[in-house]
Design an enzyme around this catalytic site. Sequence first.
Site, PDB file in Angstrom:
ATOM      1  N   LYS A  13       0.826  -1.215   0.000  1.00  0.00           N
ATOM      2  CA  LYS A  13       0.000   0.000   0.000  1.00  0.00           C
ATOM      3  C   LYS A  13       0.862   1.267   0.000  1.00  0.00           C
ATOM      4  CE  LYS A  13      -2.071   0.827   3.887  1.00  0.00           C
ATOM      5  NZ  LYS A  13      -2.128   1.994   4.764  1.00  0.00           N
ATOM      6  N   ARG A  88     -10.972   4.178  10.084  1.00  0.00           N
ATOM      7  CA  ARG A  88     -10.743   2.853  10.659  1.00  0.00           C
ATOM      8  C   ARG A  88     -12.009   2.237  11.234  1.00  0.00           C
ATOM      9  NH1 ARG A  88      -5.133   1.794  11.298  1.00  0.00           N
ATOM     10  NH2 ARG A  88      -3.907   3.711  11.326  1.00  0.00           N
ATOM     11  N   ARG A 127      11.446 -10.147   5.983  1.00  0.00           N
ATOM     12  CA  ARG A 127      12.167  -8.867   5.992  1.00  0.00           C
ATOM     13  C   ARG A 127      13.311  -8.887   6.993  1.00  0.00           C
ATOM     14  NH1 ARG A 127       7.016  -4.863   6.783  1.00  0.00           N
ATOM     15  NH2 ARG A 127       6.186  -4.920   4.663  1.00  0.00           N
ATOM     16  N   ARG A 160      12.702  -7.360  12.776  1.00  0.00           N
ATOM     17  CA  ARG A 160      11.902  -6.600  13.748  1.00  0.00           C
ATOM     18  C   ARG A 160      10.907  -7.547  14.419  1.00  0.00           C
ATOM     19  NH1 ARG A 160       8.699  -2.677  10.443  1.00  0.00           N
ATOM     20  NH2 ARG A 160       7.625  -2.512  12.415  1.00  0.00           N
ATOM     21  N   ARG A 171      -1.175  -9.291  13.386  1.00  0.00           N
ATOM     22  CA  ARG A 171      -1.459  -8.006  12.729  1.00  0.00           C
ATOM     23  C   ARG A 171      -2.504  -8.181  11.640  1.00  0.00           C
ATOM     24  NH1 ARG A 171       4.304  -6.295  10.836  1.00  0.00           N
ATOM     25  NH2 ARG A 171       3.303  -4.499   9.873  1.00  0.00           N
TER      26      ARG A 171
END
Length: 216
Positions: A13, A88, A127, A160, A171
């Site tokens: 995004k 949201r 990542r 992370r 998430r």
Amino acid sequence: MNIIIFGPPGAGKGTQAKKMVDFYGIPQISTGDILRANVREGTELGLAAKEYMDKGELVPDEVLIGIIKNRLKEKDCEKGFILDGYPRTIPQADALATILDEINKPIDVVLNLEVPDEELVERVSGRLMCGNCGASYHRTFNPPRKEGICDVCGGELFQRDDDKEEAVKNRLTVYKRQTQPLIDYYAKKSLLVSLDGTKGIDEVFEDIKAILAKFA
Ligand SMILES: [Zn+2]
């Protein structure tokens, strides 16, 4: 062209929003950024927001929507805007519709980037970041030449906590719970367009351009 963009973590995004900003010359409006800017500049609404933030509370919808309204009235939004990270909730979507009506800038289209969960987990949990210079890598798609070591500076690479597999799954669950009602809301208003986010970055952007062609 007045746009809202939705996409789960890892769907690209941010990348697509940036390409739209560059290509169309319209700003990306992130509520976090404009909230911080208002607090920094000490605007009336910024000071109101700061009182809640200092107490560790959420900034109430009526303060947030005021800040968004003021931002959307600025000159750089004349040709349009990309709203990212807002709304949201359904009450926020209703409040947004009301202020956009007042300033005569209705939403033209709501872009929804879709990528299957398994692929998002693979993208995000692969990542790696350099702890020294901040360069980013991916175990599969962009591996460093030497495992665990930054190509640029020789620093050590780390993952992370947010990007660990379990955290990514959480998430995604939170994202879906929060976003699905909004997807349905904008689908009912015939504003929603879903995009196949599994394609390459440039292909996805071509799809976006095709959708936005009628609003340019
Ligand atoms: Zn490095």
